[in-house]
Scaffold this motif. Structure first.
Motif, PDB file in Angstrom:
ATOM      1  N   LEU A 119      -5.696  77.103  16.342  1.00 36.98           N
ATOM      2  CA  LEU A 119      -4.433  76.786  15.683  1.00 36.98           C
ATOM      3  C   LEU A 119      -4.524  75.462  14.922  1.00 36.98           C
ATOM      4  O   LEU A 119      -3.969  75.325  13.832  1.00 36.98           O
ATOM      5  N   ALA A 120      -5.226  74.490  15.508  1.00 37.74           N
ATOM      6  CA  ALA A 120      -5.357  73.178  14.859  1.00 37.74           C
ATOM      7  C   ALA A 120      -6.079  73.297  13.524  1.00 37.74           C
ATOM      8  O   ALA A 120      -5.704  72.642  12.544  1.00 37.74           O
ATOM      9  N   VAL A 121      -7.103  74.131  13.473  1.00 40.53           N
ATOM     10  CA  VAL A 121      -7.846  74.320  12.222  1.00 40.53           C
ATOM     11  C   VAL A 121      -7.037  75.174  11.251  1.00 40.53           C
ATOM     12  O   VAL A 121      -6.897  74.843  10.067  1.00 40.53           O
ATOM     13  N   ALA A 122      -6.489  76.291  11.758  1.00 38.77           N
ATOM     14  CA  ALA A 122      -5.734  77.195  10.888  1.00 38.77           C
ATOM     15  C   ALA A 122      -4.459  76.545  10.372  1.00 38.77           C
ATOM     16  O   ALA A 122      -4.037  76.787   9.240  1.00 38.77           O
ATOM     17  N   GLY A 123      -3.836  75.706  11.201  1.00 37.62           N
ATOM     18  CA  GLY A 123      -2.566  75.094  10.834  1.00 37.62           C
ATOM     19  C   GLY A 123      -2.680  73.769  10.129  1.00 37.62           C
ATOM     20  O   GLY A 123      -1.655  73.154   9.804  1.00 37.62           O
ATOM     21  N   GLY A 124      -3.898  73.289   9.891  1.00 36.62           N
ATOM     22  CA  GLY A 124      -4.081  72.084   9.100  1.00 36.62           C
ATOM     23  C   GLY A 124      -4.067  70.770   9.852  1.00 36.62           C
ATOM     24  O   GLY A 124      -4.037  69.707   9.224  1.00 36.62           O
ATOM     25  N   LEU A 125      -4.105  70.807  11.184  1.00 32.61           N
ATOM     26  CA  LEU A 125      -4.211  69.543  11.922  1.00 32.61           C
ATOM     27  C   LEU A 125      -5.580  68.906  11.704  1.00 32.61           C
ATOM     28  O   LEU A 125      -5.703  67.676  11.640  1.00 32.61           O
ATOM     29  N   ILE A 126      -6.589  69.761  11.607  1.00 32.09           N
ATOM     30  CA  ILE A 126      -7.951  69.304  11.340  1.00 32.09           C
ATOM     31  C   ILE A 126      -8.406  69.951  10.039  1.00 32.09           C
ATOM     32  O   ILE A 126      -8.390  71.174   9.910  1.00 32.09           O
ATOM     33  N   THR A 127      -8.814  69.133   9.068  1.00 31.27           N
ATOM     34  CA  THR A 127      -9.246  69.657   7.779  1.00 31.27           C
ATOM     35  C   THR A 127     -10.559  69.000   7.360  1.00 31.27           C
ATOM     36  O   THR A 127     -10.972  67.991   7.930  1.00 31.27           O
ATOM     37  N   PRO A 139     -12.651  64.828  -1.270  1.00 31.19           N
ATOM     38  CA  PRO A 139     -13.383  63.863  -2.106  1.00 31.19           C
ATOM     39  C   PRO A 139     -12.435  62.885  -2.800  1.00 31.19           C
ATOM     40  O   PRO A 139     -11.465  63.295  -3.438  1.00 31.19           O
ATOM     41  N   GLY A 140     -12.710  61.613  -2.642  1.00 33.34           N
ATOM     42  CA  GLY A 140     -11.869  60.601  -3.265  1.00 33.34           C
ATOM     43  C   GLY A 140     -10.570  60.327  -2.547  1.00 33.34           C
ATOM     44  O   GLY A 140      -9.738  59.565  -3.029  1.00 33.34           O
ATOM     45  N   GLY A 141     -10.385  60.973  -1.371  1.00 26.54           N
ATOM     46  CA  GLY A 141      -9.156  60.768  -0.619  1.00 26.54           C
ATOM     47  C   GLY A 141      -9.146  59.444   0.124  1.00 26.54           C
ATOM     48  O   GLY A 141     -10.168  58.768   0.241  1.00 26.54           O
ATOM     49  N   ASP A 142      -7.968  59.069   0.605  1.00 25.49           N
ATOM     50  CA  ASP A 142      -7.834  57.818   1.347  1.00 25.49           C
ATOM     51  C   ASP A 142      -8.520  57.939   2.698  1.00 25.49           C
ATOM     52  O   ASP A 142      -8.354  58.930   3.416  1.00 25.49           O
ATOM     53  N   GLY A 143      -9.305  56.923   3.060  1.00 27.75           N
ATOM     54  CA  GLY A 143      -9.974  56.890   4.342  1.00 27.75           C
ATOM     55  C   GLY A 143      -9.208  56.025   5.333  1.00 27.75           C
ATOM     56  O   GLY A 143      -8.231  55.373   4.997  1.00 27.75           O
ATOM     57  N   GLY A 144      -9.651  56.026   6.567  1.00 27.24           N
ATOM     58  CA  GLY A 144      -9.035  55.195   7.583  1.00 27.24           C
ATOM     59  C   GLY A 144      -7.834  55.849   8.237  1.00 27.24           C
ATOM     60  O   GLY A 144      -7.563  57.031   8.061  1.00 27.24           O
ATOM     61  N   LEU A 145      -7.111  55.029   8.992  1.00 23.76           N
ATOM     62  CA  LEU A 145      -5.995  55.510   9.794  1.00 23.76           C
ATOM     63  C   LEU A 145      -4.681  54.967   9.233  1.00 23.76           C
ATOM     64  O   LEU A 145      -4.577  53.791   8.906  1.00 23.76           O
ATOM     65  N   ARG A 146      -3.696  55.824   9.120  1.00 26.46           N
ATOM     66  CA  ARG A 146      -2.386  55.371   8.646  1.00 26.46           C
ATOM     67  C   ARG A 146      -1.297  56.255   9.241  1.00 26.46           C
ATOM     68  O   ARG A 146      -1.581  57.324   9.810  1.00 26.46           O
ATOM     69  N   VAL A 147      -0.060  55.792   9.105  1.00 26.74           N
ATOM     70  CA  VAL A 147       1.092  56.531   9.603  1.00 26.74           C
ATOM     71  C   VAL A 147       1.964  56.919   8.421  1.00 26.74           C
ATOM     72  O   VAL A 147       2.295  56.078   7.581  1.00 26.74           O
ATOM     73  N   ALA A 148       2.335  58.185   8.332  1.00 26.58           N
ATOM     74  CA  ALA A 148       3.206  58.678   7.265  1.00 26.58           C
ATOM     75  C   ALA A 148       4.590  58.940   7.850  1.00 26.58           C
ATOM     76  O   ALA A 148       4.730  59.683   8.831  1.00 26.58           O
ATOM     77  N   PHE A 149       5.600  58.316   7.251  1.00 22.10           N
ATOM     78  CA  PHE A 149       6.971  58.466   7.734  1.00 22.10           C
ATOM     79  C   PHE A 149       7.638  59.651   7.046  1.00 22.10           C
ATOM     80  O   PHE A 149       8.457  59.495   6.136  1.00 22.10           O
ATOM     81  N   LEU A 150       7.280  60.827   7.505  1.00 24.08           N
ATOM     82  CA  LEU A 150       7.804  62.079   6.980  1.00 24.08           C
ATOM     83  C   LEU A 150       9.173  62.366   7.605  1.00 24.08           C
ATOM     84  O   LEU A 150       9.598  61.655   8.526  1.00 24.08           O
ATOM     85  N   TYR A 198      -5.640  60.520   9.675  1.00 25.96           N
ATOM     86  CA  TYR A 198      -6.961  59.884   9.659  1.00 25.96           C
ATOM     87  C   TYR A 198      -7.825  60.565   8.612  1.00 25.96           C
ATOM     88  O   TYR A 198      -7.939  61.797   8.583  1.00 25.96           O
ATOM     89  N   GLY A 199      -8.407  59.757   7.741  1.00 29.68           N
ATOM     90  CA  GLY A 199      -9.331  60.284   6.748  1.00 29.68           C
ATOM     91  C   GLY A 199     -10.730  59.780   7.021  1.00 29.68           C
ATOM     92  O   GLY A 199     -10.964  58.563   7.066  1.00 29.68           O
ATOM     93  N   GLY A 200     -11.653  60.685   7.236  1.00 29.58           N
ATOM     94  CA  GLY A 200     -13.026  60.311   7.538  1.00 29.58           C
ATOM     95  C   GLY A 200     -14.022  61.041   6.669  1.00 29.58           C
ATOM     96  O   GLY A 200     -13.651  61.896   5.857  1.00 29.58           O
ATOM     97  N   GLY A 201     -15.270  60.724   6.845  1.00 31.31           N
ATOM     98  CA  GLY A 201     -16.313  61.356   6.051  1.00 31.31           C
ATOM     99  C   GLY A 201     -16.674  62.739   6.531  1.00 31.31           C
ATOM    100  O   GLY A 201     -17.265  63.529   5.793  1.00 31.31           O
ATOM    101  N   VAL A 202     -16.324  63.063   7.789  1.00 29.24           N
ATOM    102  CA  VAL A 202     -16.672  64.359   8.368  1.00 29.24           C
ATOM    103  C   VAL A 202     -15.463  65.282   8.448  1.00 29.24           C
ATOM    104  O   VAL A 202     -15.553  66.475   8.184  1.00 29.24           O
ATOM    105  N   PHE A 203     -14.309  64.732   8.809  1.00 30.77           N
ATOM    106  CA  PHE A 203     -13.092  65.544   8.924  1.00 30.77           C
ATOM    107  C   PHE A 203     -11.872  64.651   8.735  1.00 30.77           C
ATOM    108  O   PHE A 203     -11.945  63.426   8.817  1.00 30.77           O
TER     109      PHE A 203
END
Length: 218
Positions: free
Chosen positions: A87-95, A99-110, A120-125
């Motif tokens: 579910l995490a993969v299918a539902g977009g929790l893990i993607t 390329p060119g996206g923001d790296g590191g850890l941040r909080v989005a106030f949705l 979290y944006g990383g080089g692997v996932f």
């Protein structure tokens, strides 16, 4: 008489758990809006997010796992963890990384329910941990855990019985289906516009089916 009394007690307990889940969700949403820069945005999306959290908390509070041996519970836990991972993969929790996206850890106030999202944006996932999805998928995984424990004591194979019932497998299939439609087709546009509507409907119906569990004696 005993059966009626048991059903009455069950209903009363479930209603109390539901009230507690709803109150907790609404209080958290109010505090979140009050002390952060988040806004409600489109009311329908906020309602969906709060619904995911409230229903998910109710499932976690109200589900009593069928008694079983330690070995059975370990196997059921392994299946439930695998189901949550799907579910995490299918539902977009893990993607995959963008390329060119923001790296590191941040909080989005949705909007409430979907935020505060830990991203979290990383080089692997990448991780996009929205409360509604995390709690909702955890609730579904817990219901699957209970389903496998119960099925292990029935005259059917736990795993085969689990994944042969549409109530267990269709949220994964539905999530993958919405990500498969690519390009600029009309179907893709419709899926994108209605993704929150469809995913919320799938989530709620799946909760009902997994709680009722047709074919498992429920």
């Amino acid at each position: 008489m005993a059966t009626a009394r048991a059903l009455s007690d069950f209903s009363r307990s479930s209603l109390l758990h539901a009230a507690f889940a709803v109150n907790t969700t609404l209080i958290l949403a109010f505090v979140y809006l009050l002390f952060t820069e988040a806004s409600v945005g489109a009311p329908r999306y906020a309602i969906y997010g709060v619904t995911w959290v409230g229903v998910g908390l109710w499932v976690l509070f109200d589900t009593t796992v069928t008694p079983a041996s330690t070995a059975t519970k370990r196997k059921a836990a392994a299946v439930a963890l695998g189901y949550f991972a799907l579910l995490a993969v299918a539902g977009g929790l893990i993607t995959s990384p963008v390329p060119g996206g923001d790296g590191g850890l941040r909080v989005a106030f949705l909007p409430p329910g979907w935020g505060p999202a830990l991203i979290y944006g990383g080089g692997v996932f990448n991780l996009v941990l929205m409360p509604a999805r995390v709690i909702g998928y955890a609730a579904l995984a817990y219901l699957v855990y209970d389903t496998v424990v119960e099925a292990a004591g029935a005259a059917v194979s736990g795993v085969v019985g689990l994944f042969s019932c549409i109530s267990c497998s269709w949220p994964v299939i539905a999530s993958f289906a919405t990500s498969v439609f690519g390009g600029g087709t009309a179907i893709a546009a419709t899926v994108t516009v209605l993704s929150y509507d469809l995913s919320t409907a799938v989530f709620l119906i799946t909760v009902v089916l997994l709680r009722w569990r047709p074919g498992f004696g429920k």
